[in-house]
Design a protein around this motif. Sequence first.
Motif, PDB file in Angstrom:
ATOM      1  N   THR A 126       0.823  -1.208   0.000  1.00 58.78           N
ATOM      2  CA  THR A 126       0.000   0.000   0.000  1.00 58.78           C
ATOM      3  C   THR A 126       0.859   1.261   0.000  1.00 58.78           C
ATOM      4  O   THR A 126       0.553   2.225  -0.729  1.00 58.78           O
ATOM      5  CB  THR A 126      -0.941  -0.003   1.222  1.00 58.78           C
ATOM      6  OG1 THR A 126      -1.716  -1.206   1.205  1.00 58.78           O
ATOM      7  CG2 THR A 126      -1.870   1.189   1.192  1.00 58.78           C
ATOM      8  N   ALA A 127       1.922   1.279   0.802  1.00 50.50           N
ATOM      9  CA  ALA A 127       2.798   2.455   0.831  1.00 50.50           C
ATOM     10  C   ALA A 127       3.460   2.678  -0.524  1.00 50.50           C
ATOM     11  O   ALA A 127       3.560   3.811  -1.012  1.00 50.50           O
ATOM     12  CB  ALA A 127       3.861   2.275   1.917  1.00 50.50           C
ATOM     13  N   ASN A 128       3.905   1.589  -1.151  1.00 49.83           N
ATOM     14  CA  ASN A 128       4.517   1.683  -2.482  1.00 49.83           C
ATOM     15  C   ASN A 128       3.522   2.262  -3.486  1.00 49.83           C
ATOM     16  O   ASN A 128       3.846   3.171  -4.269  1.00 49.83           O
ATOM     17  CB  ASN A 128       4.965   0.299  -2.927  1.00 49.83           C
ATOM     18  CG  ASN A 128       5.650   0.300  -4.285  1.00 49.83           C
ATOM     19  OD1 ASN A 128       6.873   0.252  -4.376  1.00 49.83           O
ATOM     20  ND2 ASN A 128       4.886   0.361  -5.361  1.00 49.83           N
TER      21      ASN A 128
ATOM     22  N   ALA B 157       2.995   5.735  -6.014  1.00 46.29           N
ATOM     23  CA  ALA B 157       2.669   5.684  -7.445  1.00 46.29           C
ATOM     24  C   ALA B 157       1.453   6.547  -7.758  1.00 46.29           C
ATOM     25  O   ALA B 157       1.417   7.284  -8.752  1.00 46.29           O
ATOM     26  CB  ALA B 157       2.429   4.240  -7.873  1.00 46.29           C
ATOM     27  N   ALA B 158       0.433   6.478  -6.893  1.00 44.08           N
ATOM     28  CA  ALA B 158      -0.779   7.272  -7.109  1.00 44.08           C
ATOM     29  C   ALA B 158      -0.485   8.766  -6.990  1.00 44.08           C
ATOM     30  O   ALA B 158      -1.026   9.583  -7.759  1.00 44.08           O
ATOM     31  CB  ALA B 158      -1.851   6.854  -6.105  1.00 44.08           C
ATOM     32  N   LEU B 159       0.376   9.138  -6.047  1.00 40.52           N
ATOM     33  CA  LEU B 159       0.715  10.548  -5.864  1.00 40.52           C
ATOM     34  C   LEU B 159       1.477  11.101  -7.073  1.00 40.52           C
ATOM     35  O   LEU B 159       1.300  12.273  -7.440  1.00 40.52           O
ATOM     36  CB  LEU B 159       1.540  10.724  -4.586  1.00 40.52           C
ATOM     37  CG  LEU B 159       0.787  10.507  -3.267  1.00 40.52           C
ATOM     38  CD1 LEU B 159       1.751  10.521  -2.089  1.00 40.52           C
ATOM     39  CD2 LEU B 159      -0.308  11.546  -3.082  1.00 40.52           C
ATOM     40  N   ILE B 160       2.313  10.262  -7.668  1.00 44.04           N
ATOM     41  CA  ILE B 160       3.044  10.692  -8.869  1.00 44.04           C
ATOM     42  C   ILE B 160       2.064  11.015  -9.996  1.00 44.04           C
ATOM     43  O   ILE B 160       2.108  12.102 -10.593  1.00 44.04           O
ATOM     44  CB  ILE B 160       4.036   9.600  -9.314  1.00 44.04           C
ATOM     45  CG1 ILE B 160       5.130   9.403  -8.270  1.00 44.04           C
ATOM     46  CG2 ILE B 160       4.658   9.967 -10.678  1.00 44.04           C
ATOM     47  CD1 ILE B 160       5.932   8.130  -8.474  1.00 44.04           C
ATOM     48  N   ASP B 161       1.186  10.076 -10.298  1.00 42.54           N
ATOM     49  CA  ASP B 161       0.241  10.286 -11.400  1.00 42.54           C
ATOM     50  C   ASP B 161      -0.735  11.421 -11.089  1.00 42.54           C
ATOM     51  O   ASP B 161      -1.137  12.176 -11.988  1.00 42.54           O
ATOM     52  CB  ASP B 161      -0.520   8.991 -11.686  1.00 42.54           C
ATOM     53  CG  ASP B 161       0.355   7.948 -12.370  1.00 42.54           C
ATOM     54  OD1 ASP B 161       1.187   8.342 -13.196  1.00 42.54           O
ATOM     55  OD2 ASP B 161       0.223   6.755 -12.053  1.00 42.54           O
TER      56      ASP B 161
ATOM     57  N   VAL C 234      14.054   8.088  -5.366  1.00 46.75           N
ATOM     58  CA  VAL C 234      14.022   8.811  -6.642  1.00 46.75           C
ATOM     59  C   VAL C 234      12.934   8.175  -7.504  1.00 46.75           C
ATOM     60  O   VAL C 234      13.024   6.982  -7.840  1.00 46.75           O
ATOM     61  CB  VAL C 234      15.383   8.765  -7.355  1.00 46.75           C
ATOM     62  CG1 VAL C 234      15.291   9.399  -8.742  1.00 46.75           C
ATOM     63  CG2 VAL C 234      16.441   9.487  -6.523  1.00 46.75           C
ATOM     64  N   ILE C 235      11.917   8.950  -7.856  1.00 38.83           N
ATOM     65  CA  ILE C 235      10.776   8.390  -8.600  1.00 38.83           C
ATOM     66  C   ILE C 235      10.889   8.601 -10.107  1.00 38.83           C
ATOM     67  O   ILE C 235      10.114   8.041 -10.877  1.00 38.83           O
ATOM     68  CB  ILE C 235       9.446   8.972  -8.085  1.00 38.83           C
ATOM     69  CG1 ILE C 235       9.355  10.498  -8.305  1.00 38.83           C
ATOM     70  CG2 ILE C 235       9.267   8.639  -6.614  1.00 38.83           C
ATOM     71  CD1 ILE C 235       8.717  10.915  -9.589  1.00 38.83           C
ATOM     72  N   GLY C 236      11.843   9.408 -10.537  1.00 39.83           N
ATOM     73  CA  GLY C 236      11.997   9.707 -11.953  1.00 39.83           C
ATOM     74  C   GLY C 236      12.809  10.973 -12.129  1.00 39.83           C
ATOM     75  O   GLY C 236      13.584  11.359 -11.243  1.00 39.83           O
ATOM     76  N   ALA C 237      12.607  11.653 -13.248  1.00 46.10           N
ATOM     77  CA  ALA C 237      13.394  12.847 -13.553  1.00 46.10           C
ATOM     78  C   ALA C 237      12.514  13.918 -14.177  1.00 46.10           C
ATOM     79  O   ALA C 237      11.451  13.638 -14.758  1.00 46.10           O
ATOM     80  CB  ALA C 237      14.543  12.505 -14.493  1.00 46.10           C
ATOM     81  N   ARG C 238      12.969  15.158 -14.038  1.00 46.24           N
ATOM     82  CA  ARG C 238      12.326  16.274 -14.722  1.00 46.24           C
ATOM     83  C   ARG C 238      12.775  16.303 -16.183  1.00 46.24           C
ATOM     84  O   ARG C 238      13.637  15.524 -16.594  1.00 46.24           O
ATOM     85  CB  ARG C 238      12.705  17.586 -14.035  1.00 46.24           C
ATOM     86  CG  ARG C 238      12.220  17.695 -12.583  1.00 46.24           C
ATOM     87  CD  ARG C 238      12.703  18.994 -11.948  1.00 46.24           C
ATOM     88  NE  ARG C 238      12.177  19.135 -10.598  1.00 46.24           N
ATOM     89  CZ  ARG C 238      12.722  18.574  -9.511  1.00 46.24           C
ATOM     90  NH1 ARG C 238      13.819  17.825  -9.633  1.00 46.24           N
ATOM     91  NH2 ARG C 238      12.178  18.751  -8.316  1.00 46.24           N
TER      92      ARG C 238
ATOM     93  N   ASP D 212       9.675  15.420  -2.623  1.00 44.94           N
ATOM     94  CA  ASP D 212       9.157  16.534  -3.426  1.00 44.94           C
ATOM     95  C   ASP D 212       7.645  16.453  -3.560  1.00 44.94           C
ATOM     96  O   ASP D 212       6.972  17.473  -3.779  1.00 44.94           O
ATOM     97  CB  ASP D 212       9.803  16.530  -4.814  1.00 44.94           C
ATOM     98  CG  ASP D 212      11.304  16.779  -4.771  1.00 44.94           C
ATOM     99  OD1 ASP D 212      11.758  17.502  -3.863  1.00 44.94           O
ATOM    100  OD2 ASP D 212      12.027  16.241  -5.644  1.00 44.94           O
ATOM    101  N   LEU D 213       7.112  15.234  -3.458  1.00 42.46           N
ATOM    102  CA  LEU D 213       5.666  15.005  -3.548  1.00 42.46           C
ATOM    103  C   LEU D 213       5.010  14.953  -2.169  1.00 42.46           C
ATOM    104  O   LEU D 213       3.820  14.640  -2.061  1.00 42.46           O
ATOM    105  CB  LEU D 213       5.398  13.692  -4.294  1.00 42.46           C
ATOM    106  CG  LEU D 213       5.800  13.684  -5.773  1.00 42.46           C
ATOM    107  CD1 LEU D 213       6.045  12.264  -6.251  1.00 42.46           C
ATOM    108  CD2 LEU D 213       4.735  14.354  -6.617  1.00 42.46           C
ATOM    109  N   LYS D 214       5.812  15.230  -1.123  1.00 42.53           N
ATOM    110  CA  LYS D 214       5.334  15.146   0.269  1.00 42.53           C
ATOM    111  C   LYS D 214       4.758  13.760   0.569  1.00 42.53           C
ATOM    112  O   LYS D 214       3.738  13.614   1.270  1.00 42.53           O
ATOM    113  CB  LYS D 214       4.304  16.236   0.550  1.00 42.53           C
ATOM    114  CG  LYS D 214       4.838  17.666   0.366  1.00 42.53           C
ATOM    115  CD  LYS D 214       3.768  18.704   0.671  1.00 42.53           C
ATOM    116  CE  LYS D 214       4.316  20.122   0.583  1.00 42.53           C
ATOM    117  NZ  LYS D 214       4.847  20.463  -0.769  1.00 42.53           N
ATOM    118  N   ALA D 215       5.442  12.734   0.050  1.00 43.27           N
ATOM    119  CA  ALA D 215       4.947  11.366   0.182  1.00 43.27           C
ATOM    120  C   ALA D 215       5.505  10.634   1.395  1.00 43.27           C
ATOM    121  O   ALA D 215       4.911   9.646   1.847  1.00 43.27           O
ATOM    122  CB  ALA D 215       5.288  10.568  -1.078  1.00 43.27           C
TER     123      ALA D 215
END
Length: 559
Positions: free
Chosen positions: A138-140, A144-148, A226-230, A240-243
């Motif tokens: 669920t945490a993982n 993912a949901a916060l990114i999208d 690190v979830i990805g890149a700009r 950065d997403l306050k996750a």
Amino acid sequence: MAEFRSDIEIARAASKKPIGEIGERLGIPGEHLLPYGHDKAKVSADFIDSLADRPDGKLILVTAISPTPAGEGKTTTTVGLGDGLSAIGKKTAICLREPSLGPNFGIKGGAAGGGMAQVVPMEDINLHFTGDFHAITTANNLLAALIDNHIHWGNELDIDVRRVTWRRVVDMNDRALRQIVSSLGGPANGYPRESGFDITVASEVMAILCLARDLRDLQRRLGNIVIGARRDKTPVFARDLKAEGPMTVLLRDAMMPNLVQTLEHTPAFVHGGPFANIAHGCNSVVATRAALKLADYVVTEAGFGADLGAEKFFDIKCRKAGLSPAAAVVVATVRALKMNGGVAKDQLGTENIGALQAGCANLGRHVENVQSFGVPVVVAINHFATDSLNEIEAIRNYCDALGVEAILCRHWAQGSDGTEELAHKVAEIAESGQAQFSPLYPDSMPLLEKIETVARSIYRAGEVTVPKPVLDDLARFEEQGYGKLPVCMAKTQYSFSADPKQLGAPTGHTLPVREVRLSAGAGFVVAVCGDIMTMPGLPRSPSSERIGLSENGDIEGLF
């Protein structure tokens, strides 16, 4: 002849003590146990924090030869040795990983030991247990949901949708989810992109939970993901997403180690569960460190063969947690060694000294590798009824030539009575102070050299092939300040090479590195080699076909 009983029948017939009594054996006050029923509990974070100034006990690693369908019995031996040490008067705790539902319903089965060397309650441990894996999943997937969601609502961070690397997870073998396209169905559902699922045990969140020292460290590590890149290729972090805050909330209870017992009532911490072929393969640091403060001897396992689990135990877990093992046990079976020597599975019951001696090269390689870390070794021969005296003697003779002792163990049938000799030997080695542990490579070594060092020193590869895009990724990781991290090799468990069909002890083979993944929160770089998958598939006839409830409501088919 005694009637044969399956593992689950033996476990169900066990005479378990209340979990409070098991805690008392380690000096854990009842108010610091959070019970899940009568036979399992979590140990509070406050109590674990109070142990910091206590001296550490002796840490014993149980590892094994390369796995085969014939079976090796590493977890069973870990439990048997723990019971054996308890039986000879040593204050002992066992540290195991939690089983994943994927293999339970697939082909491998559970991970609670077997026969008279099990942790119980077996059904609970092998299924939902205390919900840790559900919390990790669920945490993982929250991240993912916060990114999208962030991308959908304007993408203030300027995340490049093409460079999102965070994947969703599920604790099941499901090949259909390896590669997917998400967010189909129009603008209301977000921006379509290619992605995929990993199995929960391969998640960086699993690795973080297993390597974090406490909740504060857990939250820091989660924020460092690190979830990805700009679009300018700079990294985007979970923080950065306050996750990291809500992820930590979901994992608060999961961070507390689970306490259970063996059939002989030795305390056992079963906590965390990364696979060693695609992750770092060790139970949690918080459980191991707590056990070391509470017991004189702590017996733990590392997944699959020593080329994977033991190497990562030494180079990742021990390095990160400041652990120093006193001894190691390498588990081997006559059957698995014959299979490494070229014998087909349906012929393993027939004596074959020539094939056994050929397969012993695999055992020798693993022993030498473990010794290269400065850790003394004893070999445990996990006994099967079909083993001949000549075959057992052949293994002993081979080990004598290596300068290590091989001890026959009958814990599956006899419990601690079958590991008394092994327990005495392990205690002797641990108390002798022989261990001079050191990792394989220094932190300062460049990432590519770390990969090559493991490949050449542990796998005996002759060449390591790394495509230019992978070299570019490694260079970028170093530019971003991650060059001092250890490497976590994702490779087939069946061979020292990347080819699962190359059994025995191959040398001079080529190790192809297909991709590298940065696990900045966990604190390592994953090198994916050959055809290894981070989402397994189910076999043609999965174990799930034989699992169900009996007429009186008992679970049947788990093993």
